[in-house]
Every structure is written in C-alpha cells, then in structure tokens.
Design an enzyme around this catalytic site. Structure first.
Site, PDB file in Angstrom:
ATOM      1  N   LYS A 146       0.956  -1.343  -0.195  1.00 12.51           N
ATOM      2  CA  LYS A 146       0.143  -0.068   0.177  1.00 12.51           C
ATOM      3  C   LYS A 146       0.784   1.406   0.002  1.00 12.51           C
ATOM      4  O   LYS A 146       0.837   2.267  -0.808  1.00 12.51           O
ATOM      5  CB  LYS A 146      -1.012   0.154   1.301  1.00 12.51           C
ATOM      6  CG  LYS A 146      -2.052  -0.983   1.235  1.00 12.51           C
ATOM      7  CD  LYS A 146      -2.855  -0.986   2.546  1.00 12.51           C
ATOM      8  CE  LYS A 146      -3.393  -2.646   2.423  1.00 12.51           C
ATOM      9  NZ  LYS A 146      -4.260  -3.070   3.753  1.00 12.51           N
ATOM     10  N   GLN A 186      -4.687  -1.691   9.690  1.00  9.93           N
ATOM     11  CA  GLN A 186      -4.485  -2.842   9.153  1.00  9.93           C
ATOM     12  C   GLN A 186      -4.823  -4.004   9.919  1.00  9.93           C
ATOM     13  O   GLN A 186      -4.644  -4.070  11.105  1.00  9.93           O
ATOM     14  CB  GLN A 186      -2.749  -2.975   8.912  1.00  9.93           C
ATOM     15  CG  GLN A 186      -2.506  -4.250   8.241  1.00  9.93           C
ATOM     16  CD  GLN A 186      -2.865  -4.314   6.777  1.00  9.93           C
ATOM     17  OE1 GLN A 186      -3.134  -3.305   5.986  1.00  9.93           O
ATOM     18  NE2 GLN A 186      -3.496  -5.550   6.489  1.00  9.93           N
ATOM     19  N   ASP A 234     -11.069   2.397   3.530  1.00 11.74           N
ATOM     20  CA  ASP A 234     -11.224   0.836   3.297  1.00 11.74           C
ATOM     21  C   ASP A 234     -12.781   0.514   3.058  1.00 11.74           C
ATOM     22  O   ASP A 234     -13.024  -0.681   2.506  1.00 11.74           O
ATOM     23  CB  ASP A 234     -10.607  -0.054   4.523  1.00 11.74           C
ATOM     24  CG  ASP A 234      -9.253  -0.490   4.554  1.00 11.74           C
ATOM     25  OD1 ASP A 234      -8.899  -0.981   3.356  1.00 11.74           O
ATOM     26  OD2 ASP A 234      -8.635  -0.664   5.438  1.00 11.74           O
TER      27      ASP A 234
END
Ligand code: NDP
Length: 264
Positions: free
Chosen positions: A45, A89, A112
């Site tokens: 990422k 995460q 997300d």
C-alpha cells in the site's frame, strides 16, 4: 485489457492528476501487528501511494496496546486535517475488538470502506465492478453467483451486482453440492471469495461465463486462487495478478476521493 494493463493505466492517470495538486494527498496506516502477511500488505500500500505521489505515513504500534489507547491514536488522525485517509491494518491483536475499531475510523477517512456509514464501498467488490465495467460487461438480467458471504467481499459484492440489475444468488458453506452445481451451470458472472484452493474446477460452466477469483491461498510459498486457472470460460481473473491489484487500485482511488471531499 488485462488487469495488469488496466491497473497500470489507471495508476498513471492518477499519478498525473496528483502531480498537479497543491496539497499532497496523505494516507495514514496504523499497524498493530508484525506478521509477515500484514507487513507485505502494508508495504504494498505504501509503495502504491509513493508511485502515485500520495504521502504514506505508517504508524506502527506495540502489539500489547489496549483498545482504549488504539482508539486515542485513531482519534488523533481523525482530527488531523492534513491526513485524508486512514487504514487500520487487520488483523488486530486478541485484546482488541476489530468490529469496535472499524466503527472508530471517521467514515469520511475510511478508505477501506469498513464503516457502515463510510463514504466508500469495500475496495475489493468496488475494484471488481470498476474493472468489469471497463471491460464493457453487460450486467442487466445476467445471472450472478457470489460464493462466500463475508462483510468485506461476498455481501457487498452481491449488493453491488444486484444494484447493477443482475439476478444475484449468494452461495456459502451450507450450500449443497447439487445446488452449487445447478447455480454455477446457469451463471453468467461468478465471483468466488472463500479461501479454498481451486474449489472451482470440474463443475460445468457456460462457455461465455465470467469468473472473478478473489481467493488467495498460500501453499509452499506460492499463491493460488479459489478457481483452477484456465477454466473453459470467456474471462477468468488470474491469481496472483488479478483481484488483489484491483483492490489496491481502489484504495488509492478512495484516498483521492477522500482528499477532494476534505479540501472542498
Ligand atoms: P471469510 O473467511 O470471511 O469468509 C469465507 C466465506 O466463504 C464464508 O462466507 C464461508 O461460508 C464461505 N465458504 C467457506 N467454505 C466454503 C465452501 N466449501 N463452499 C462455499 N462457501 C464456502 O472470507 P473473505 O471474504 O474475507 O475472504 C475470502 C478469500 O478472499 C480469502 O482467500 C481471502 O484471502 C481472499 N481475499 C482476497 C482479497 C483480494 O484483494 N484479492 C481481498 C479480501 C479477501 P459461511 O458463511 O457459511 O461460513
């Protein structure tokens, strides 16, 4: 166009767009574990962000952190106007409830798409839909079968396909073999996200079906999808080099979107 080429093209477009912005779009990633898979995802990422010109900030926290202290860290970022998107995460250590944490991220910064009020859909199904649209796939009245019903892939995928006017069916671990085969034989679009190596294999498929393989299965250091490669269908996404790239691309698209919403 292959997924690799499509993603490269879209990233190049974003890179040009970002190079003309006065304020640098910024993504923060909070990582509270040190497992190799998470390290690899976070690295990917940050690399995507860097390639596009997005500033990536990694905040690595000790695995023993309490839920309360993690929420304090999240709130610091929620309140920081110079940061436009935040990823926490997953997975998180046992003492922390992941569902609570997903609700703590400011929905406007939730790139997300995990918060129920997020400005964004979860990245994997959104990335799949964007790619299929770019491939001019016809959705209306097509029989779509989604195998797997997780909150981040299966369920939102089925909702999005239904909104595109597919006749959508969700299958899961309690679906009988007989029904699985019946639905697959009539499916125009199949999305599989279950985490079982080559689960789709000897079943009967329509020659003009599309198989989108979300699965990631690690075996002896190699990656395998949920479908055996090269099934006799019109389009099958590869693993690796398929849906994973689309997910990563969508994360960057969402970050840019969050940026525009913030600076407006
Ligand atoms: P979850 O583990 O949360 O859910 C798995 C789903 O698969 C469940 O709904 C389960 O059914 C169903 N399932 C399990 N076994 C079977 C079976 N034999 N037949 C039919 N259905 C079955 O999955 P995720 O959605 O989080 O992930 C699925 C896969 O996709 C994993 O391999 C993951 O690594 C990968 N993934 C890949 C991404 C990418 O970017 N490429 C992004 C996200 C995930 P039930 O509900 O009945 O238990």
């Amino acid at each position: 166009m292959s997924i690799k080429d499509y993603v490269a093209l879209k990233k190049e477009e974003m890179r040009k767009e970002v190079s003309e912005l006065k304020i640098v779009p910024t993504l923060a990633i909070i990582q509270v574990n040190d497992d190799p898979a998470s390290n690899a995802y976070v690295k990917g990422k940050l690399k995507d962000a860097e390639n596009i010109g997005i500033k990536g900030i990694l905040i690595k926290l000790d695995e023993s952190i309490s839920e309360e202290d993690l929420i304090k860290e999240i709130n610091k970022i929620n309140n920081d106007d110079s940061i436009h998107g935040l990823i926490v995460q997953m997975p998180l250590p046992k003492q922390i409830n992941e569902e609570h944490i997903k609700l703590m991220v400011d929905p406007k910064k939730d790139v997300d798409g995990f918060h129920p009020l997020s400005s964004f859909n979860p990245c994997t199904p959104q990335g799949i839909v964007d790619y299929l649209k770019a491939e001019n796939v016809d959705f209306a009245d097509k029989n779509a079968v989604v195998i797997g019903r997780s909150n981040i892939v299966g369920k939102p995928m089925a909702k999005m396909l239904t909104n595109l006017n597919c006749n959508t069916t969700i299958l899961h671990s309690k679906t009988s073999k007989k029904n699985l085969e019946m639905f697959l034989a009539n499916a125009d679009i199949i999305v599989i996200a279950i985490g079982k190596k080559w689960f789709l294999d000897k079943q009967t498929f329509k020659n003009d079906a599309i198989i989108v393989d979300v699965g990631i299965n690690r075996e002896d250091g190699k990656l395998y999808g949920d479908a055996r490669p090269d099934l006799n269908v019109k389009l099958q996404t590869p693993v690796p080099g398929g849906v994973g790239l689309l997910t990563r691309l969508t994360l960057m698209k969402n970050l840019l979107q969050a940026y525009y919403q913030e600076i407006k």
